[in-house]
Design a protein around this motif. Structure first.
Motif, PDB file in Angstrom:
ATOM      1  N   PRO A 195      -9.029   9.214  -4.858  1.00 51.97           N
ATOM      2  CA  PRO A 195      -8.350   7.915  -4.844  1.00 51.97           C
ATOM      3  C   PRO A 195      -6.853   8.058  -5.061  1.00 51.97           C
ATOM      4  O   PRO A 195      -6.391   8.970  -5.761  1.00 51.97           O
ATOM      5  CB  PRO A 195      -9.003   7.187  -6.021  1.00 51.97           C
ATOM      6  N   ILE A 196      -6.108   7.157  -4.488  1.00 50.88           N
ATOM      7  CA  ILE A 196      -4.664   7.076  -4.741  1.00 50.88           C
ATOM      8  C   ILE A 196      -4.258   5.614  -4.702  1.00 50.88           C
ATOM      9  O   ILE A 196      -4.566   4.900  -3.740  1.00 50.88           O
ATOM     10  CB  ILE A 196      -3.849   7.914  -3.723  1.00 50.88           C
ATOM     11  N   ASN A 197      -3.602   5.164  -5.767  1.00 48.20           N
ATOM     12  CA  ASN A 197      -3.155   3.777  -5.864  1.00 48.20           C
ATOM     13  C   ASN A 197      -1.724   3.694  -5.351  1.00 48.20           C
ATOM     14  O   ASN A 197      -0.786   4.147  -5.999  1.00 48.20           O
ATOM     15  CB  ASN A 197      -3.237   3.285  -7.315  1.00 48.20           C
ATOM     16  N   CYS A 198      -1.571   3.103  -4.196  1.00 47.41           N
ATOM     17  CA  CYS A 198      -0.265   3.064  -3.544  1.00 47.41           C
ATOM     18  C   CYS A 198       0.741   2.198  -4.300  1.00 47.41           C
ATOM     19  O   CYS A 198       1.951   2.332  -4.095  1.00 47.41           O
ATOM     20  CB  CYS A 198      -0.413   2.539  -2.112  1.00 47.41           C
ATOM     21  N   ALA A 199       0.245   1.303  -5.172  1.00 50.38           N
ATOM     22  CA  ALA A 199       1.145   0.436  -5.926  1.00 50.38           C
ATOM     23  C   ALA A 199       1.592   1.088  -7.233  1.00 50.38           C
ATOM     24  O   ALA A 199       2.557   0.631  -7.849  1.00 50.38           O
ATOM     25  CB  ALA A 199       0.450  -0.892  -6.226  1.00 50.38           C
ATOM     26  N   ALA A 200       0.903   2.140  -7.670  1.00 51.75           N
ATOM     27  CA  ALA A 200       1.180   2.737  -8.975  1.00 51.75           C
ATOM     28  C   ALA A 200       2.140   3.918  -8.898  1.00 51.75           C
ATOM     29  O   ALA A 200       2.552   4.433  -9.942  1.00 51.75           O
ATOM     30  CB  ALA A 200      -0.127   3.177  -9.629  1.00 51.75           C
ATOM     31  N   PHE A 238      -9.385   7.474  -0.562  1.00 49.60           N
ATOM     32  CA  PHE A 238      -9.376   6.043  -0.877  1.00 49.60           C
ATOM     33  C   PHE A 238      -7.946   5.590  -1.132  1.00 49.60           C
ATOM     34  O   PHE A 238      -7.307   6.019  -2.093  1.00 49.60           O
ATOM     35  CB  PHE A 238     -10.244   5.760  -2.097  1.00 49.60           C
ATOM     36  N   LEU A 239      -7.426   4.749  -0.256  1.00 51.08           N
ATOM     37  CA  LEU A 239      -6.062   4.235  -0.349  1.00 51.08           C
ATOM     38  C   LEU A 239      -6.115   2.823  -0.928  1.00 51.08           C
ATOM     39  O   LEU A 239      -6.296   1.839  -0.207  1.00 51.08           O
ATOM     40  CB  LEU A 239      -5.398   4.224   1.028  1.00 51.08           C
ATOM     41  N   GLU A 244       0.934  -2.006  -0.344  1.00 48.35           N
ATOM     42  CA  GLU A 244       2.108  -1.656  -1.150  1.00 48.35           C
ATOM     43  C   GLU A 244       2.756  -0.362  -0.686  1.00 48.35           C
ATOM     44  O   GLU A 244       3.792   0.037  -1.218  1.00 48.35           O
ATOM     45  CB  GLU A 244       1.699  -1.529  -2.624  1.00 48.35           C
ATOM     46  N   MET A 245       2.173   0.310   0.307  1.00 49.78           N
ATOM     47  CA  MET A 245       2.758   1.547   0.828  1.00 49.78           C
ATOM     48  C   MET A 245       3.970   1.208   1.700  1.00 49.78           C
ATOM     49  O   MET A 245       3.905   0.296   2.532  1.00 49.78           O
ATOM     50  CB  MET A 245       1.725   2.310   1.665  1.00 49.78           C
ATOM     51  N   PRO A 246       5.098   1.917   1.539  1.00 48.64           N
ATOM     52  CA  PRO A 246       6.267   1.668   2.387  1.00 48.64           C
ATOM     53  C   PRO A 246       5.910   1.764   3.868  1.00 48.64           C
ATOM     54  O   PRO A 246       5.133   2.642   4.274  1.00 48.64           O
ATOM     55  CB  PRO A 246       7.241   2.779   1.974  1.00 48.64           C
ATOM     56  N   VAL A 247       6.492   0.864   4.670  1.00 47.31           N
ATOM     57  CA  VAL A 247       6.144   0.791   6.090  1.00 47.31           C
ATOM     58  C   VAL A 247       6.455   2.102   6.807  1.00 47.31           C
ATOM     59  O   VAL A 247       5.691   2.537   7.681  1.00 47.31           O
ATOM     60  CB  VAL A 247       6.882  -0.395   6.755  1.00 47.31           C
ATOM     61  N   ALA A 291       3.431 -10.699   7.561  1.00 50.72           N
ATOM     62  CA  ALA A 291       4.611 -10.631   6.701  1.00 50.72           C
ATOM     63  C   ALA A 291       5.338  -9.304   6.810  1.00 50.72           C
ATOM     64  O   ALA A 291       6.373  -9.105   6.161  1.00 50.72           O
ATOM     65  CB  ALA A 291       4.197 -10.874   5.246  1.00 50.72           C
ATOM     66  N   GLY A 292       4.814  -8.378   7.605  1.00 52.74           N
ATOM     67  CA  GLY A 292       5.459  -7.089   7.788  1.00 52.74           C
ATOM     68  C   GLY A 292       5.174  -6.098   6.675  1.00 52.74           C
ATOM     69  O   GLY A 292       5.831  -5.052   6.589  1.00 52.74           O
ATOM     70  N   LEU A 293       4.191  -6.388   5.817  1.00 51.63           N
ATOM     71  CA  LEU A 293       3.842  -5.466   4.739  1.00 51.63           C
ATOM     72  C   LEU A 293       2.883  -4.378   5.194  1.00 51.63           C
ATOM     73  O   LEU A 293       2.779  -3.325   4.557  1.00 51.63           O
ATOM     74  CB  LEU A 293       3.212  -6.239   3.572  1.00 51.63           C
TER      75      LEU A 293
END
Length: 464
Positions: A195-200, A238-239, A244-247, A291-293
């Motif tokens: 797992p990797i939490n893209c927001a953390a 697991f993403l 929250e990952m940069p585009v 929203a382009g996220l």
């Protein structure tokens, strides 16, 4: 509740007859025994759902009957009745494994409530054992038998064995990572679940976390490092919180998924990877795309199968199961005997809206376990102000007129107005249901136990 087989054990024939008539009026099948020895003989002849026994009896008393049942690995719930209501006898009965303890003389309503509570908890414990058996087969720590959860299980059984990418959508606290882990376990893939939490993780470090880096790639890169994608090769990546990952990094991830190779930060060597990707978000995916996220092409790549995790407020019927599960979980952590939860406390939990979902419930049970020193979690152990969140009805709004609010007061008390609205809706539901509490509870979309609690709290017993 469907009819259950109950064995009444008492050396007084008159008391046995009174209890038999009361339990039969509840719809149950009842047999009698005059002491513990006779009860054991009867229990060997067939299956029973509950034993209601006196404590003091000749030959074999209630405690002796309890011990004999538990030593035979019989977990049938036993309610002990006694006129000798000392703390010592209560503790002795509970230690041996009594489901409840009733002091004589008693009102028949007390016995009926104890019987209903014990039978309900028996169902909860049986279902929980089944779920734990499912866990041992590799389906993770799922707890729930409601229709939304059954639909989720069915979907996971279909998609887990495939190689398809999966997009999990659900509010915070619903258990998205739990779903992802279950998919990995049931997939049969031999590699790791990573797992990797893209927001953390800070945006500037996320690329290195995903793909790894070579020594000297940037300040602080003192040695080569393997990234999460390479670690998950042969398994599942697991993403979490993918939106929250940069585009810009999303474009690199898309290339990895399309070509099946990665390049470490600062390196120029392509490394093949065999990834099964499961992504998750607590946002609306389409709104995130608009929203382009979230890149539209990445979304299409990840969203081969969408899995929506049910909200706890949409499966209130699972709350007794979850409460029992978390009580036992924290009993092990705290090295103590699992306490029971009072009917009033459970009714409050069943009628609450749970904005924090299962995670909020787990935290609440952990808190109650820390505060509870005895063998019963009560309303006093719950957070102050816990209760059903007020909501505007989505249907039949025109029926909720001036009767639903206090007319003789200018008070702005939200509790006062909500109580009046609840009284009005309960009255209306009872009228439509012809006085049936079970049918009224279904109309109100709450449990019958929660309805009884509300009727009592709102002072409506004489009307109900």
């Amino acid at each position: 509740m469907t009819a259950k087989r109950i064995l009444v054990v008492d050396d007084e024939a008159k008391m046995r007859r009174i209890l038999e008539l009361s339990l039969k009026s509840m719809g149950h099948d009842v047999e009698q025994a005059s002491d513990g020895q006779e009860a054991l003989a009867i229990l060997e002849t067939g299956s029973f759902d509950l034993v209601l026994t006196d404590l003091r009896m000749p030959r074999l008393d209630g405690i002796g009957l309890l011990r004999a049942l538990r030593e035979a690995d019989n977990d049938i719930p036993v309610i002990v009745m006694t006129a000798y209501g000392t703390i010592e006898t209560a503790v002795a009965a509970m230690k041996v494994g009594a489901a409840d303890y009733v002091i004589r003389p008693f009102e028949m309503e007390t016995i009926e409530m104890a019987v209903t509570r014990a039978l309900t908890m028996q169902v909860v414990q049986r279902e929980n054992r089944f779920l734990k058996e499912e866990v041992s087969r590799g389906w993770g720590d799922f707890v729930g038998t409601s229709k939304p959860m059954q639909d989720l299980y069915d979907l996971l059984k279909q998609v887990a064995p495939t190689r398809s990418s999966i997009f999990i959508v659900g509010e915070t606290g619903t258990g998205k990572e739990l779903v992802a882990r279950a998919i990995h376990v049931a997939s049969g893939r031999s590699g790791l679940f990573v797992p990797i939490n893209c927001a953390a993780i800070p945006a500037e470090l996320l690329e290195s976390e995903l793909f790894g880096h070579v020594k000297g790639a940037f300040t602080g890169a003192l040695r080569d490092r393997i990234g999460k994608c390479e670690l998950a090769s042969g398994g599942t990546l697991f993403l979490d919180e993918i939106t929250e990952m940069p585009v810009g990094l999303q474009a690199k991830l898309l290339r990895v998924l399309q070509e099946g190779v990665i390049e470490k930060v600062g390196g120029n060597t392509a490394t093949p990877v065999d990834l099964r990707v499961v992504a998750a978000t607590n946002r609306d995916p389409q709104q995130s795309v608009d929203a382009g996220l979230l890149r539209r092409d990445l979304y299409f790549r990840l969203n081969v199968v969408r899995v929506d995790v049910p909200l706890l407020r949409d499966r209130h019927g699972d709350i007794p199961l979850l409460v029992d599960y978390f009580i036992h979980k924290y009993s092990i952590e705290l090295s103590r005997t699992p306490p029971r939860m009072s009917a009033d406390a459970l009714a409050i939990l069943e009628s609450y809206a749970w904005p924090g979902n299962v995670r909020e419930l787990e935290n609440l049970i952990e808190r109650a376990m820390v505060l509870c020193r005895g063998d019963l979690i009560t309303v006093a152990h719950l957070p102050a102000g816990l209760g059903p969140a007020p909501a505007v009805p989505t249907t039949g709004a025109a029926d909720v007129d001036a009767k639903a609010a206090p007319n003789k007061s200018d008070s702005l008390s939200l509790r006062l107005h909500v109580d009046e609205l609840e009284r009005h809706l309960i009255d209306e539901a009872l009228k439509r249901a012809g006085g049936s509490k079970a049918a009224a509870a279904r109309l109100l979309q709450i449990s019958e136990r929660a309805l009884w609690y509300k009727i009592k709290r709102l002072g409506m017993a004489e009307r109900a």
